[in-house]
Scaffold this active site. Structure first.
Site, PDB file in Angstrom:
ATOM      1  N   ARG A   1       0.862  -1.174   0.000  1.00 46.32           N
ATOM      2  CA  ARG A   1       0.000   0.000   0.000  1.00 46.32           C
ATOM      3  C   ARG A   1       0.900   1.227   0.000  1.00 46.32           C
ATOM      4  O   ARG A   1       2.027   1.185   0.496  1.00 46.32           O
ATOM      5  CB  ARG A   1      -0.884   0.015   1.254  1.00 46.32           C
ATOM      6  CG  ARG A   1      -1.811  -1.186   1.401  1.00 46.32           C
ATOM      7  CD  ARG A   1      -2.564  -1.124   2.727  1.00 46.32           C
ATOM      8  NE  ARG A   1      -3.518  -2.218   2.872  1.00 46.32           N
ATOM      9  CZ  ARG A   1      -3.267  -3.380   3.466  1.00 46.32           C
ATOM     10  NH1 ARG A   1      -2.055  -3.595   4.008  1.00 46.32           N
ATOM     11  NH2 ARG A   1      -4.180  -4.319   3.549  1.00 46.32           N
TER      12      ARG A   1
ATOM     13  N   TYR B   1      -9.428  -8.301  -5.411  1.00 47.49           N
ATOM     14  CA  TYR B   1      -8.226  -7.621  -5.893  1.00 47.49           C
ATOM     15  C   TYR B   1      -7.781  -8.163  -7.228  1.00 47.49           C
ATOM     16  O   TYR B   1      -7.346  -7.433  -8.108  1.00 47.49           O
ATOM     17  CB  TYR B   1      -7.090  -7.819  -4.873  1.00 47.49           C
ATOM     18  CG  TYR B   1      -6.786  -6.604  -4.061  1.00 47.49           C
ATOM     19  CD1 TYR B   1      -7.686  -6.151  -3.113  1.00 47.49           C
ATOM     20  CD2 TYR B   1      -5.608  -5.902  -4.226  1.00 47.49           C
ATOM     21  CE1 TYR B   1      -7.414  -5.038  -2.355  1.00 47.49           C
ATOM     22  CE2 TYR B   1      -5.332  -4.786  -3.466  1.00 47.49           C
ATOM     23  CZ  TYR B   1      -6.237  -4.362  -2.530  1.00 47.49           C
ATOM     24  OH  TYR B   1      -5.964  -3.258  -1.788  1.00 47.49           O
TER      25      TYR B   1
ATOM     26  N   ARG C   1      -0.797  -1.945  -6.915  1.00 44.13           N
ATOM     27  CA  ARG C   1      -0.904  -3.067  -5.966  1.00 44.13           C
ATOM     28  C   ARG C   1      -1.856  -4.125  -6.507  1.00 44.13           C
ATOM     29  O   ARG C   1      -1.585  -5.327  -6.424  1.00 44.13           O
ATOM     30  CB  ARG C   1      -1.366  -2.521  -4.613  1.00 44.13           C
ATOM     31  CG  ARG C   1      -1.577  -3.557  -3.522  1.00 44.13           C
ATOM     32  CD  ARG C   1      -1.755  -2.813  -2.198  1.00 44.13           C
ATOM     33  NE  ARG C   1      -2.706  -3.437  -1.304  1.00 44.13           N
ATOM     34  CZ  ARG C   1      -2.390  -4.353  -0.389  1.00 44.13           C
ATOM     35  NH1 ARG C   1      -1.152  -4.799  -0.291  1.00 44.13           N
ATOM     36  NH2 ARG C   1      -3.312  -4.837   0.419  1.00 44.13           N
TER      37      ARG C   1
ATOM     38  N   LYS D   1      -2.462  -2.935   7.851  1.00 46.33           N
ATOM     39  CA  LYS D   1      -3.683  -2.514   8.531  1.00 46.33           C
ATOM     40  C   LYS D   1      -3.883  -3.310   9.803  1.00 46.33           C
ATOM     41  O   LYS D   1      -3.617  -4.508   9.853  1.00 46.33           O
ATOM     42  CB  LYS D   1      -4.893  -2.720   7.604  1.00 46.33           C
ATOM     43  CG  LYS D   1      -4.998  -1.694   6.485  1.00 46.33           C
ATOM     44  CD  LYS D   1      -6.287  -1.878   5.709  1.00 46.33           C
ATOM     45  CE  LYS D   1      -6.468  -0.803   4.653  1.00 46.33           C
ATOM     46  NZ  LYS D   1      -7.729  -0.982   3.895  1.00 46.33           N
TER      47      LYS D   1
ATOM     48  N   HIS E   1      -2.791   2.844  -6.117  1.00 52.35           N
ATOM     49  CA  HIS E   1      -3.331   1.606  -5.557  1.00 52.35           C
ATOM     50  C   HIS E   1      -3.533   0.545  -6.635  1.00 52.35           C
ATOM     51  O   HIS E   1      -3.481  -0.656  -6.365  1.00 52.35           O
ATOM     52  CB  HIS E   1      -4.646   1.888  -4.834  1.00 52.35           C
ATOM     53  CG  HIS E   1      -4.959   0.897  -3.755  1.00 52.35           C
ATOM     54  ND1 HIS E   1      -4.132   0.671  -2.676  1.00 52.35           N
ATOM     55  CD2 HIS E   1      -6.006   0.045  -3.601  1.00 52.35           C
ATOM     56  CE1 HIS E   1      -4.651  -0.260  -1.894  1.00 52.35           C
ATOM     57  NE2 HIS E   1      -5.789  -0.660  -2.429  1.00 52.35           N
TER      58      HIS E   1
ATOM     59  N   HIS F   1      -4.064  -9.523   3.436  1.00 52.14           N
ATOM     60  CA  HIS F   1      -5.519  -9.555   3.545  1.00 52.14           C
ATOM     61  C   HIS F   1      -5.955 -10.553   4.606  1.00 52.14           C
ATOM     62  O   HIS F   1      -5.426 -11.665   4.680  1.00 52.14           O
ATOM     63  CB  HIS F   1      -6.148  -9.971   2.204  1.00 52.14           C
ATOM     64  CG  HIS F   1      -6.122  -8.901   1.176  1.00 52.14           C
ATOM     65  ND1 HIS F   1      -6.228  -9.165  -0.173  1.00 52.14           N
ATOM     66  CD2 HIS F   1      -5.989  -7.556   1.285  1.00 52.14           C
ATOM     67  CE1 HIS F   1      -6.166  -8.021  -0.848  1.00 52.14           C
ATOM     68  NE2 HIS F   1      -6.026  -7.042   0.019  1.00 52.14           N
TER      69      HIS F   1
END
Length: 306
Positions: free
Chosen positions: A159, A285, A253, A182, A250, A276
């Site tokens: 990211r 994705y 990615r 995250k 993004h 993830h």
């Protein structure tokens, strides 16, 4: 006016989200805003501040009124679904703590919306993006910096926030990087040679000292690089190459994941590389179809191996 008891309950829930689930600061801010708006509406709707006892008596009709009011403020289905998810999570926590039945809140149906699947670039377009980036700045070290950042996005699936959180302590880049993503989740990502070379070239040209405690990627005045600078240079490059508006940082990615999958990569391994929590997110994705997802499931799940 939100009652002190409701405000304390909201803060208690936010603290729990941070402590138990490692929720990021941006996530906590969104949760706080969404639930705060809900509590403020209930105060207005009922005509008085809602303490914990009244909050435990929220009805199906109250929930419908809140959702109708929220929609009337031009909040789209996707945003309303997010707000409802936050309110439900808050109520699950509150009902367990206070011992009431939260069915009226949990039964509220989330609005349907069309998920926007990300659009990865083709391998040629991704390479053109990286090659053309350095033409956007007449300052050699800035051009090298921008190219290094985007090469990390595409070459390692980072990211943009993860790339810009790297520091001088990560130098020189090795074959792998430990990334905190995250929710504070850590993962190890391989670093391909072109990414290592691009970063080394930038560091060599950078006029500012890059030390263990300083950001790796610096702005033109020597401070931490703002992600908007990368977004802007990618936008300029996109326009120059005639690429669609979906060609964002993004998207690099997304492209990393899709190109790995198309080259025969395993979906679960790609899930780990991207950081993830859910395989369904990785599926989105990579725009992988359900048949391919079931193929992975049948190979890896005990039931599918019978």
């Amino acid at each position: 006016m939100i009652s002190p008891a409701a405000r304390d309950a909201l803060q208690g829930w936010l603290d729990a989200q941070k402590a138990l689930k490692g929720a990021a600061a941006n996530t906590l801010a969104a949760y706080s805003s969404d639930v705060n708006d809900f509590l403020a509406f209930m105060t207005m709707h009922k005509g008085e501040p809602q303490g914990l006892a009244p909050l435990a008596r929220i009805s199906v009709g109250d929930m419908r009124s809140w959702m109708a009011f929220t929609r009337s403020r031009d909040v789209g289905p996707r945003s309303l679904a997010r707000k409802l998810s936050a309110v439900k999570s808050f109520y699950r926590w509150l009902s367990e703590r206070e011992g009431f039945e939260p069915t009226a809140v949990l039964a509220a149906r989330s609005p349907k919306f069309q998920r926007k699947l990300p659009r990865p670039l083709s391998p040629d377009a991704a390479q053109d993006m990286i090659n053309t980036l350095e033409m956007q700045s007449e300052t050699p070290w800035v051009a090298a910096r921008d190219q290094a950042v985007v090469t990390l996005l595409y070459g390692c699936g980072l990211r943009i926030s993860e790339a810009l959180s790297l520091t001088g302590a990560d130098l020189p880049l090795c074959d792998s990087l430990r990334i905190t993503g995250k929710g504070g989740k850590e993962r190890i990502v391989p670093v391909i040679a072109p990414a290592r070379d691009a970063v080394a070239h930038y560091v060599h040209l950078c006029p500012f000292p890059i030390e263990a405690g300083t950001p790796l990627f610096l702005g033109v005045r020597g401070g931490k690089l703002n992600p908007r600078a990368i977004q802007k240079v990618v936008e300029q490059t996109r326009l120059q190459l005639g690429l669609p508006a979906s060609a964002t940082p993004h998207a690099m990615r997304h492209s990393f994941a899709t190109h790995l999958l198309n080259a025969g990569g395993d979906l679960r391994a790609i899930q780990e590389l991207l950081g993830h929590a859910s395989l369904s997110t990785t599926q989105a994705y990579t725009a992988v179809d359900t048949a391919r997802l079931m193929e992975v499931y049948n190979r890896s799940h005990p039931h599918g191996q019978r």
